[in-house]
Design an enzyme around this catalytic site. Structure first.
Site, mmCIF file in Angstrom:
data_model
loop_
_atom_site.group_PDB
_atom_site.id
_atom_site.type_symbol
_atom_site.label_atom_id
_atom_site.label_comp_id
_atom_site.label_asym_id
_atom_site.label_seq_id
_atom_site.Cartn_x
_atom_site.Cartn_y
_atom_site.Cartn_z
ATOM 1 N N ASP A 192 0.877 -1.180 0.000
ATOM 2 C CA ASP A 192 0.000 0.000 0.000
ATOM 3 C C ASP A 192 0.903 1.216 0.000
ATOM 4 O OD1 ASP A 192 -1.910 2.097 0.935
ATOM 5 O OD2 ASP A 192 -3.234 0.407 1.321
ATOM 6 N N SER B 250 -17.164 -3.095 -8.297
ATOM 7 C CA SER B 250 -18.201 -2.313 -7.621
ATOM 8 C C SER B 250 -19.518 -2.434 -8.367
ATOM 9 C CB SER B 250 -17.763 -0.848 -7.608
ATOM 10 O OG SER B 250 -18.838 -0.028 -7.221
ATOM 11 N N THR C 210 -21.167 -0.132 -8.982
ATOM 12 C CA THR C 210 -21.219 1.057 -9.838
ATOM 13 C C THR C 210 -21.096 0.689 -11.314
ATOM 14 O OG1 THR C 210 -20.451 3.349 -9.918
ATOM 15 C CG2 THR C 210 -18.762 1.685 -9.890
ATOM 16 N N TYR D 79 -14.734 6.936 -12.452
ATOM 17 C CA TYR D 79 -14.351 5.888 -11.487
ATOM 18 C C TYR D 79 -14.947 4.549 -11.908
ATOM 19 C CZ TYR D 79 -14.999 2.947 -7.352
ATOM 20 O OH TYR D 79 -15.053 1.875 -6.490
ATOM 21 N N LYS E 184 -13.329 0.758 -13.277
ATOM 22 C CA LYS E 184 -13.658 -0.584 -12.767
ATOM 23 C C LYS E 184 -14.094 -1.490 -13.923
ATOM 24 C CE LYS E 184 -12.927 -0.061 -8.353
ATOM 25 N NZ LYS E 184 -11.759 -0.721 -7.743
ATOM 26 N N ARG F 235 -30.374 1.564 -1.136
ATOM 27 C CA ARG F 235 -29.095 0.906 -1.407
ATOM 28 C C ARG F 235 -28.991 -0.376 -0.600
ATOM 29 N NH1 ARG F 235 -29.423 4.172 -4.622
ATOM 30 N NH2 ARG F 235 -27.971 5.792 -5.319
ATOM 31 N N ASP G 180 -27.228 9.928 -8.892
ATOM 32 C CA ASP G 180 -27.775 8.896 -8.001
ATOM 33 C C ASP G 180 -28.921 8.151 -8.684
ATOM 34 O OD1 ASP G 180 -26.090 9.198 -5.834
ATOM 35 O OD2 ASP G 180 -27.401 10.578 -4.757
HETATM 36 P P1 NAD Z 1 -9.494 2.670 0.668
HETATM 37 O O1 NAD Z 1 -9.139 3.946 0.000
HETATM 38 O O2 NAD Z 1 -9.702 2.663 2.143
HETATM 39 O O3 NAD Z 1 -8.406 1.559 0.313
HETATM 40 C C1 NAD Z 1 -7.677 1.568 -0.892
HETATM 41 C C2 NAD Z 1 -6.216 1.494 -0.528
HETATM 42 O O4 NAD Z 1 -5.426 1.525 -1.735
HETATM 43 C C3 NAD Z 1 -5.737 2.664 0.341
HETATM 44 O O5 NAD Z 1 -5.127 2.141 1.519
HETATM 45 C C4 NAD Z 1 -4.772 3.417 -0.536
HETATM 46 O O6 NAD Z 1 -3.721 4.011 0.215
HETATM 47 C C5 NAD Z 1 -4.287 2.318 -1.471
HETATM 48 N N1 NAD Z 1 -3.761 2.804 -2.747
HETATM 49 C C6 NAD Z 1 -4.295 3.733 -3.571
HETATM 50 N N2 NAD Z 1 -3.510 3.912 -4.637
HETATM 51 C C7 NAD Z 1 -2.451 3.082 -4.491
HETATM 52 C C8 NAD Z 1 -1.290 2.819 -5.270
HETATM 53 N N3 NAD Z 1 -1.051 3.466 -6.432
HETATM 54 N N4 NAD Z 1 -0.402 1.910 -4.813
HETATM 55 C C9 NAD Z 1 -0.615 1.260 -3.646
HETATM 56 N N5 NAD Z 1 -1.698 1.469 -2.871
HETATM 57 C C10 NAD Z 1 -2.602 2.370 -3.295
HETATM 58 O O7 NAD Z 1 -10.804 2.095 -0.057
HETATM 59 P P2 NAD Z 1 -11.725 0.857 0.310
HETATM 60 O O8 NAD Z 1 -13.068 1.390 0.655
HETATM 61 O O9 NAD Z 1 -11.049 -0.053 1.238
HETATM 62 O O10 NAD Z 1 -11.863 0.203 -1.127
HETATM 63 C C11 NAD Z 1 -11.033 -0.856 -1.549
HETATM 64 C C12 NAD Z 1 -11.383 -1.200 -2.978
HETATM 65 O O11 NAD Z 1 -12.760 -1.533 -3.054
HETATM 66 C C13 NAD Z 1 -11.160 -0.072 -3.964
HETATM 67 O O12 NAD Z 1 -10.649 -0.615 -5.172
HETATM 68 C C14 NAD Z 1 -12.543 0.490 -4.181
HETATM 69 O O13 NAD Z 1 -12.683 1.071 -5.454
HETATM 70 C C15 NAD Z 1 -13.391 -0.758 -4.069
HETATM 71 N N6 NAD Z 1 -14.780 -0.477 -3.686
HETATM 72 C C16 NAD Z 1 -15.036 0.231 -2.541
HETATM 73 C C17 NAD Z 1 -16.349 0.545 -2.205
HETATM 74 C C18 NAD Z 1 -16.659 1.344 -0.968
HETATM 75 O O14 NAD Z 1 -17.757 1.893 -0.889
HETATM 76 N N7 NAD Z 1 -15.770 1.442 0.015
HETATM 77 C C19 NAD Z 1 -17.415 0.093 -3.019
HETATM 78 C C20 NAD Z 1 -17.122 -0.648 -4.144
HETATM 79 C C21 NAD Z 1 -15.797 -0.925 -4.474
HETATM 80 N N1 UFG Z 2 -26.522 10.388 0.648
HETATM 81 C C1 UFG Z 2 -27.136 11.457 1.244
HETATM 82 N N2 UFG Z 2 -26.357 12.367 1.897
HETATM 83 C C2 UFG Z 2 -25.004 12.250 1.985
HETATM 84 C C3 UFG Z 2 -24.385 11.135 1.361
HETATM 85 C C4 UFG Z 2 -25.179 10.230 0.691
HETATM 86 O O1 UFG Z 2 -28.356 11.598 1.201
HETATM 87 O O2 UFG Z 2 -24.360 13.124 2.580
HETATM 88 C C5 UFG Z 2 -27.360 9.401 -0.059
HETATM 89 C C6 UFG Z 2 -27.043 9.312 -1.530
HETATM 90 O O3 UFG Z 2 -27.730 10.277 -2.254
HETATM 91 C C7 UFG Z 2 -27.487 7.879 -1.831
HETATM 92 C C8 UFG Z 2 -27.228 7.124 -0.526
HETATM 93 O O4 UFG Z 2 -27.114 8.134 0.478
HETATM 94 O O5 UFG Z 2 -28.857 7.876 -2.079
HETATM 95 C C9 UFG Z 2 -25.950 6.324 -0.541
HETATM 96 O O6 UFG Z 2 -24.883 7.165 -0.983
HETATM 97 P P1 UFG Z 2 -23.364 6.720 -0.921
HETATM 98 O O7 UFG Z 2 -22.557 7.831 -1.480
HETATM 99 O O8 UFG Z 2 -23.036 6.239 0.450
HETATM 100 O O9 UFG Z 2 -23.325 5.425 -1.850
HETATM 101 P P2 UFG Z 2 -23.596 5.281 -3.422
HETATM 102 O O10 UFG Z 2 -24.553 4.151 -3.575
HETATM 103 O O11 UFG Z 2 -23.940 6.553 -4.056
HETATM 104 O O12 UFG Z 2 -22.167 4.878 -3.976
HETATM 105 C C10 UFG Z 2 -21.373 3.891 -3.327
HETATM 106 C C11 UFG Z 2 -19.897 4.224 -3.533
HETATM 107 C C12 UFG Z 2 -19.477 3.996 -4.937
HETATM 108 C C13 UFG Z 2 -19.865 2.643 -5.350
HETATM 109 C C14 UFG Z 2 -21.324 2.420 -5.175
HETATM 110 C C15 UFG Z 2 -21.686 1.017 -5.513
HETATM 111 O O13 UFG Z 2 -19.640 5.576 -3.220
HETATM 112 O O14 UFG Z 2 -18.086 4.088 -5.026
HETATM 113 O O15 UFG Z 2 -21.679 2.647 -3.811
HETATM 114 O O16 UFG Z 2 -23.048 0.897 -5.664
HETATM 115 F F1 UFG Z 2 -19.530 2.444 -6.631
#
Ligand code: NAD
Ligand code: UFG
Length: 342
Positions: A35, A128, A130, A152, A156, A234, A298
């Site tokens: 990382d 994701s 997404t 983003y 993916k 969601r 959204d």
């Molecule tokens: P996070 O940001 O907490 O973790 C990602 C990690 O990757 C971080 O620790 C960051 O420092 C590291 N990183 C970024 N760029 C790097 C690089 N060039 N080299 C090495 N390390 C690097 O995010 P998370 O929520 O733990 O998400 C993990 C994965 O899951 C991501 O790929 C994210 O897109 C995916 N994902 C997350 C969510 C969510 O809502 N959290 C939803 C769907 C998918």
């Molecule tokens: N929301 C609010 N107020 C806020 C934040 C969010 O009302 O301050 C609402 C949003 O409009 C949405 C819901 O809460 O209706 C969930 O929003 P999030 O941003 O928590 O989640 P999303 O579903 O929009 O998106 C998340 C991640 C994306 C991922 C996706 C997968 O942010 O990276 O889930 O479905 F791709």
């Protein structure tokens, strides 16, 4: 139980990676984290070591640095990889598309180059929901059309296509694309959790920062959607269930040749107002909120059909929304400012 193996976690210091590290270590696997700490703190891994015995090593490396990554992998006996590393903020990706394509897609290409050199051919990828963009129907199963609506999400989607091509190049590849729905919550100890930089984009961390007094009130983005209470729906999934899904994927990967996409969700949706109510219950007092305008991009409702994960991975989400909120609150109340700096 499968035999203990050594798993490389890219991005393993982050939110989902750190929880997955705990679960892998508890199951007896060795964990190697790379990382660059661009969105995380090494403190998360110190805490992982306190939560779980076992063999965890950490290397501060930018994934795009092929030679540094090669040096980590050389002699480490890596059996499989979970590729979490990447950038994940939708809004930021609109402003900085080149950076997002570079880190997410470029980082994956660098990783694949090193894996090819070392003959490592088992990979689990953090995708994701997404990628489904505006779903034609809910629940969403893996046969639904993909069509991300922001840079983003398109990174993916591009990585999914790349990994499909790679898996097609040799029958030795085993690739699982895990499409997460909405990960929330924290380890039940409250020692590790989600620690976003700046103003949280996502609902649960924002709600928790309101609860702990870092923000005055939550703005709910629209209450005029075609849903029962007018707010978006969601599929929130507890991060410990998600971690268990990764363990299941790693332990089943030998029986999953090729490349397949698998949803990780609970199969049931909650509205924003339902999340606010559950969070208020967990915190023990009402949480200030007001209704604001819709947020661009959204979709009204997104939740998973999780049947394929049950079939292929033998995995199901188990934890409820009240547990997600209780665990998120334990983390936030014990760590109001997140991880200490340094
Ligand atoms: P996070 O940001 O907490 O973790 C990602 C990690 O990757 C971080 O620790 C960051 O420092 C590291 N990183 C970024 N760029 C790097 C690089 N060039 N080299 C090495 N390390 C690097 O995010 P998370 O929520 O733990 O998400 C993990 C994965 O899951 C991501 O790929 C994210 O897109 C995916 N994902 C997350 C969510 C969510 O809502 N959290 C939803 C769907 C998918
Ligand atoms: N929301 C609010 N107020 C806020 C934040 C969010 O009302 O301050 C609402 C949003 O409009 C949405 C819901 O809460 O209706 C969930 O929003 P999030 O941003 O928590 O989640 P999303 O579903 O929009 O998106 C998340 C991640 C994306 C991922 C996706 C997968 O942010 O990276 O889930 O479905 F791709």
């Amino acid at each position: 139980m499968s035999r203990p193996s050594t798993v490389l976690l890219t991005g393993g210091a982050g939110y989902i990676g750190s929880h997955t590290a705990v679960v892998l270590l508890e199951a007896g696997h060795r964990v190697v984290v790379v990382d660059d700490l661009s969105n995380s703190s090494e403190e998360s891994l110190r805490r992982v070591r306190r939560l779980a015995d076992g063999d965890l090593s950490f290397h501060r490396v930018d994934l795009r640095d092929v030679e540094a990554l090669d040096a980590v992998v050389t002699g480490a006996g890596i059996d499989s990889v979970i590729h979490f590393a990447g950038l994940k903020a939708v809004g930021e990706s609109v402003d900085q598309p080149v950076r997002y394509w570079d880190v997410n897609v470029g980082g994956t290409i660098a990783l694949l180059e090193v894996l090819e050199r070392h003959g490592i051919r088992k990979l689990v990828f953090s995708s994701s929901a997404t990628v489904y963009g505006e779903p034609e129907r809910v629940p969403i199963d893996e046969s639904a059309a993909v069509g991300a609506t922001n840079p983003y999400g398109r990174t993916k989607q591009a990585i999914e296509m790349l990994l499909g091509d790679v898996a097609g190049s040799s029958p030795e590849w085993h690739v699982v694309l895990l499409r997460y729905f909405n990960p929330v919550g924290a380890h039940p100890s409250g020692d590790i959790g989600e620690d976003p930089n700046g103003i949280p984009n996502n609902l649960m961390p924002f709600v928790m920062q309101v609860a702990v007094g870092r923000r005055d009130e939550l703005t709910i983005f629209g209450d005029d959607y075609p849903t029962p209470d007018g707010t978006c729906i969601r599929d929130y999934i507890h991060v410990m269930d998600l971690a268990a899904g990764h363990l299941a994927a790693i332990e089943r990967i030998d029986s999953l040749p090729g490349c397949r996409a698998v949803n990780l969700g609970t199969g049931s949706g909650s509205s924003v107002l339902q999340v606010v109510a559950a969070a208020s219950e967990a915190v023990g007092r009402p949480l200030p909120h007001r209704i604001g305008p819709r947020r661009a991009g959204d979709v009204p409702a997104s939740f998973a059909d999780p049947a394929l994960a049950a079939e292929l991975l033998g995995w199901r989400a188990e934890r409820t929304l009240p547990e997600m909120c209780a665990d998120a609150w334990r983390w936030q109340s014990q760590n109001p400012e997140g991880y200490p700096a340094g």
